[in-house]
Motif scaffolding. Structure first.
Motif, mmCIF file in Angstrom:
data_model
loop_
_atom_site.group_PDB
_atom_site.id
_atom_site.type_symbol
_atom_site.label_atom_id
_atom_site.label_comp_id
_atom_site.label_asym_id
_atom_site.label_seq_id
_atom_site.Cartn_x
_atom_site.Cartn_y
_atom_site.Cartn_z
ATOM 1 N N ILE A 188 0.534 -0.991 -0.290
ATOM 2 C CA ILE A 188 -0.058 0.373 -0.144
ATOM 3 C C ILE A 188 0.891 1.110 0.266
ATOM 4 N N ALA A 189 0.734 2.488 -0.513
ATOM 5 C CA ALA A 189 1.445 3.736 -0.486
ATOM 6 C C ALA A 189 -0.038 4.313 -0.198
ATOM 7 N N SER A 190 0.490 5.565 -0.098
ATOM 8 C CA SER A 190 -0.458 6.614 0.660
ATOM 9 C C SER A 190 -0.109 8.102 0.249
ATOM 10 N N ALA A 191 -0.640 9.015 -0.084
ATOM 11 C CA ALA A 191 0.600 10.185 0.157
ATOM 12 C C ALA A 191 -0.231 11.291 0.887
ATOM 13 N N LYS A 192 0.560 12.289 1.990
ATOM 14 C CA LYS A 192 0.073 13.396 2.775
ATOM 15 C C LYS A 192 -0.021 14.784 2.182
ATOM 16 N N TYR A 193 -0.709 15.272 1.023
ATOM 17 C CA TYR A 193 -0.756 16.216 0.668
ATOM 18 C C TYR A 193 -0.065 17.608 0.898
ATOM 19 N N GLY A 253 3.620 16.296 1.922
ATOM 20 C CA GLY A 253 4.510 16.570 2.180
ATOM 21 C C GLY A 253 5.943 14.676 1.705
ATOM 22 N N THR A 254 4.825 13.818 1.813
ATOM 23 C CA THR A 254 5.393 12.402 2.481
ATOM 24 C C THR A 254 4.208 11.510 1.385
ATOM 25 N N ILE A 255 5.555 10.575 0.681
ATOM 26 C CA ILE A 255 4.663 9.549 0.764
ATOM 27 C C ILE A 255 4.967 8.241 2.004
ATOM 28 N N GLU A 256 4.018 7.685 2.565
ATOM 29 C CA GLU A 256 4.743 6.384 2.957
ATOM 30 C C GLU A 256 4.557 5.125 1.743
ATOM 31 N N ILE A 257 4.904 4.097 2.541
ATOM 32 C CA ILE A 257 5.199 2.687 2.003
ATOM 33 C C ILE A 257 4.499 1.648 2.773
ATOM 34 N N PHE A 258 3.795 0.930 2.423
ATOM 35 C CA PHE A 258 3.675 -0.105 3.409
ATOM 36 C C PHE A 258 3.323 -1.641 2.890
ATOM 37 N N ASP A 259 3.476 -2.538 3.937
ATOM 38 C CA ASP A 259 3.042 -3.512 3.600
ATOM 39 C C ASP A 259 1.613 -4.184 4.180
ATOM 40 N N PHE A 260 1.406 -5.178 3.311
ATOM 41 C CA PHE A 260 -0.602 -5.859 3.925
ATOM 42 C C PHE A 260 -0.415 -7.089 3.298
ATOM 43 N N ASP A 261 -1.542 -7.556 4.064
ATOM 44 C CA ASP A 261 -0.834 -9.197 4.291
ATOM 45 C C ASP A 261 -3.466 -8.740 3.823
ATOM 46 N N ILE A 262 -3.331 -9.659 2.354
ATOM 47 C CA ILE A 262 -4.396 -10.348 1.927
ATOM 48 C C ILE A 262 -5.171 -11.326 2.479
ATOM 49 N N PRO A 320 5.826 0.581 7.680
ATOM 50 C CA PRO A 320 5.762 1.366 7.263
ATOM 51 C C PRO A 320 7.344 1.904 6.636
ATOM 52 N N LEU A 321 7.409 3.002 5.018
ATOM 53 C CA LEU A 321 8.647 3.179 4.778
ATOM 54 C C LEU A 321 8.358 5.045 4.451
ATOM 55 N N MET A 322 8.572 6.005 5.265
ATOM 56 C CA MET A 322 8.258 7.052 5.109
ATOM 57 C C MET A 322 9.347 7.887 3.915
ATOM 58 N N ILE A 323 9.026 8.471 2.368
ATOM 59 C CA ILE A 323 9.663 9.492 1.484
ATOM 60 C C ILE A 323 9.323 11.065 2.050
ATOM 61 N N THR A 324 10.182 11.377 2.256
ATOM 62 C CA THR A 324 9.655 12.802 2.884
ATOM 63 C C THR A 324 10.414 14.131 1.577
ATOM 64 N N GLY A 325 9.551 15.574 2.398
ATOM 65 C CA GLY A 325 10.414 16.510 0.793
ATOM 66 C C GLY A 325 9.667 15.919 -0.459
ATOM 67 N N PHE A 326 8.259 15.383 -0.415
ATOM 68 C CA PHE A 326 7.840 15.449 -2.012
ATOM 69 C C PHE A 326 7.214 16.303 -1.886
ATOM 70 N N ASN A 327 6.963 18.141 -1.986
ATOM 71 C CA ASN A 327 6.474 19.305 -1.573
ATOM 72 C C ASN A 327 4.855 18.136 -2.306
ATOM 73 N N ASN A 328 3.531 18.641 -2.227
ATOM 74 C CA ASN A 328 2.418 18.660 -2.641
ATOM 75 C C ASN A 328 2.162 17.157 -2.916
ATOM 76 N N ALA A 329 2.241 16.102 -2.639
ATOM 77 C CA ALA A 329 2.457 14.657 -2.804
ATOM 78 C C ALA A 329 0.842 14.755 -2.977
ATOM 79 N N TRP A 330 0.513 13.579 -3.636
ATOM 80 C CA TRP A 330 -0.575 13.584 -4.091
ATOM 81 C C TRP A 330 -1.022 12.597 -4.764
ATOM 82 N N GLY A 331 -1.071 11.810 -6.030
ATOM 83 C CA GLY A 331 -1.428 10.965 -7.057
ATOM 84 C C GLY A 331 -0.365 9.043 -6.567
#
Length: 230
Positions: free
Chosen positions: A90-95, A98-107, A115-126
């Protein structure tokens, strides 16, 4: 039957962000509806099977808090959440953050973790994953830049080092690239604000320019794109 609505307007939880994703698990013959509650770090994952939706969600408190804000003002409730084709990421953006988080998901269990967080990604959207799960693509609401990350390592520093601009999806009126959606053909389609075209990533599994990004990839004829796709 043929899909008649038998129940509607059932409140699942409140307050909520706009982040929603869905996945059907062939292994369990169950679908998951995944959302993120506002003002905390909780994912709410609802199982859906032939008997309907289970109103007792699997709750995972993981990653960062998603604070809401004033109604009508774009804040951290905004930004896309997406799930990979295999259902394991799963990936989730926080506008606003300016962050994107990547997660593991168990179906099998509906648990979100790691969680892994990418920071400094201004106006994260799609956001959208490539079909093979090796790449994550991202857009920024006030930028036309489309970015690719190679996530195969599952190591944050390696992922950050793989960041590559693969194209430019120009919109209008000061806004640019919006939400993304992987199609049945595994191409990724990108909304462009006030545009009569969608941008397309034709080979999302491939690295860099080999992904074959095209800005005006699909004509909408007399229609116009806005911020999202579904």
């Amino acid at each position: 039957g043929v899909g008649a609505v038998t129940q509607k307007n059932i409140l699942l939880h409140n307050p909520s962000t706009e982040k929603l994703a869905g996945f059907f698990s062939c292994a369990t013959n169950t679908a998951w509806l995944i959302s993120h509650k506002a003002n905390n770090s909780e994912f709410y994952c609802y199982a859906i099977d032939s008997s309907g939706i289970n109103l007792n969600p699997v709750i995972s408190a993981v990653g960062s808090v998603n604070p809401s804000g004033q109604w009508g003002v774009v804040n951290n409730s905004a930004g896309q959440m997406t799930i990979g084709k295999m259902g394991n990421k799963i990936a989730s953006a926080k506008y606003l953050a300016g962050t994107i988080e990547i997660f593991d998901f168990d179906i099998l269990t509906g648990i979100v973790s790691s969680p892994l967080m990418i920071t400094g990604f201004n106006n994260a959207w799609g956001l959208e994953f490539s079909a093979d799960g090796t790449k994550l693509y991202a857009s920024q609401w006030f930028s036309d830049v489309i970015t690719q990350f190679d996530i195969t390592s599952n190591n944050l520093f390696t992922i950050l080092g793989s960041e590559t601009i693969v194209g430019y999806a120009a919109g209008g009126g000061g806004y640019n690239a919006g939400f993304m959606q992987r199609g049945p053909n595994d191409k990724i389609y990108i909304a462009k604000w006030s545009s009569s075209y969608l941008a397309v990533i034709n080979q999302p599994n491939l690295s860099g320019s080999n992904c074959l990004f095209v800005d005006n990839g699909i004509s909408l004829g007399t229609g116009a794109s806005t911020a999202g796709l579904s």
